[in-house]
Write an enzyme that holds these catalytic residues in place. Structure first.
Site, PDB file in Angstrom:
ATOM      1  N   ILE A 135       0.875  -1.167   0.000  1.00 50.28           N
ATOM      2  CA  ILE A 135       0.000   0.000   0.000  1.00 50.28           C
ATOM      3  C   ILE A 135       0.920   1.227   0.000  1.00 50.28           C
ATOM      4  CG2 ILE A 135      -2.026  -1.051   1.048  1.00 50.28           C
ATOM      5  CD1 ILE A 135      -1.218  -0.033   3.711  1.00 50.28           C
ATOM      6  N   ASP A 136       0.434   2.326  -0.549  1.00 51.49           N
ATOM      7  CA  ASP A 136       1.258   3.511  -0.726  1.00 51.49           C
ATOM      8  C   ASP A 136       1.761   4.050   0.614  1.00 51.49           C
ATOM      9  OD1 ASP A 136       0.713   3.365  -3.435  1.00 51.49           O
ATOM     10  OD2 ASP A 136      -1.000   4.736  -3.309  1.00 51.49           O
ATOM     11  N   LYS A 137       2.864   4.767   0.554  1.00 52.40           N
ATOM     12  CA  LYS A 137       3.477   5.347   1.749  1.00 52.40           C
ATOM     13  C   LYS A 137       2.470   6.152   2.564  1.00 52.40           C
ATOM     14  CE  LYS A 137       6.959   8.736   3.182  1.00 52.40           C
ATOM     15  NZ  LYS A 137       8.011   9.674   2.751  1.00 52.40           N
TER      16      LYS A 137
END
Length: 304
Positions: A135-137
């Site tokens: 999942i994105d930062k």
């Protein structure tokens, strides 16, 4: 290096399909990396994944030696909501990168997991040990980690076959008119900015399908939505939200420039994760509550 030689016994439309059947313990992404690295030849010539095969074609594969982890264990707080000998389910905070890359060598989720867990799968190599999906930062929430290669293959197969269900919650700019719908597009690199992803023509991207359901509409001009992923493309929900004309609140890449709230990233949260346990076969569902900064924004709004 480990060399393996195979002979095709029938026609195959693609060499990568053939190798996926022959190489035990390899995911399709791992097979793709072998082709990308030039480690696969057909009749002595470097092969592309799409090359067709006929009976008696000789396929030679050179599997590079495994490399020890290069990430260093770090004592970083991380919320492990479930753990057994095969898997761990983590509630990742906003602002934490999942694995090393693009200059990030410390402070990643992988660094934390190497300290907290007794083992991680090695299929994804030294940069992404144990990481089955990302999942994105600046997105918070749940992801599952594999502690051994057998569990990794099982989980990767579930994601590929769409039996692993991932549900997100997001606050969107503006008010969506429809109560629910499905966004079906192709997503690829934005030709004007290679850092971004964008909706593209079919030949320039990969199929991306997202279901959305409106949970609440707010008088101030926002919509709380649930997103169910059918595919897992990079930035998929963020790109599809923008495609709908309602980007995720706080999104620094795809959102509006002037933000009403002081945020560290997009209000997008991986809320629910459903999977089949790799060993027991038990169907398991996990949920992570919205983080405080998300609920604080919602508490400032007035539901219609």
């Amino acid at each position: 290096m480990n060399k393996q030689i195979f002979s095709a016994r029938e026609n195959y439309s693609r060499a990568d399909v053939f190798l996926s059947e022959q190489l035990k313990g390899f995911t399709r992404s791992a097979v793709k990396k072998l082709f990308d690295g030039g480690y696969v030849t057909v009749n002595g010539k470097i092969s592309k994944p799409s090359q067709s095969l006929v009976p008696c074609d000789i396929i030679e594969v050179t599997v590079p030696d495994a490399v020890e982890y290069t990430a260093k264990p770090e004592d970083i707080p991380v919320d492990i909501v479930y753990e057994d000998r095969d898997i761990a389910v983590v509630n990742k905070p906003q602002g934490m990168t999942v694995h090393m890359g693009n200059g990030n060598t410390e402070g990643t989720l992988v660094n934390a997991l190497l300290y907290k867990l007794d083992s991680l799968s090695g299929i994804n190599g030294v940069i992404r040990p144990g990481i089955v999906h990302r999942i994105d930062k600046d997105t918070s929430g749940l992801l599952v980690v594999a502690k051994n290669d057998s569990a990794h293959l099982s989980l990767a197969g579930q994601i590929e076959n769409k039996t692993c269900k991932r549900v997100y919650l997001a606050l969107l700019e503006g008010v969506l008119k429809k109560d629910s719908g499905t966004v079906t597009t192709y997503i690829g690199r934005d030709p004007r900015d290679r850092v971004k992803m964008a909706v593209t023509e079919p030949e320039k991207g990969k199929l991306a399908i997202t279901d959305y359901t409106v949970l609440k509409r707010y008088a101030e001009g926002y919509t709380l939505c649930r997103f169910d992923l059918h595919t897992g493309r990079t930035h998929q929900i963020r790109v599809h939200a923008k495609h709908l004309g309602h980007p995720v609140v706080g999104d620094p890449v795809y959102g509006i420039k002037k933000q009403k709230f002081k945020l560290g990233g997009q209000l997008l949260h991986a809320w629910r994760l459903t999977l089949v346990h790799p060993s027991s076969g038990e169907k398991m569902t996990f949920e992570a509550p919205l983080p405080d900064y998300f609920t604080q924004v919602l508490n400032k709004l007035t539901a219609n």
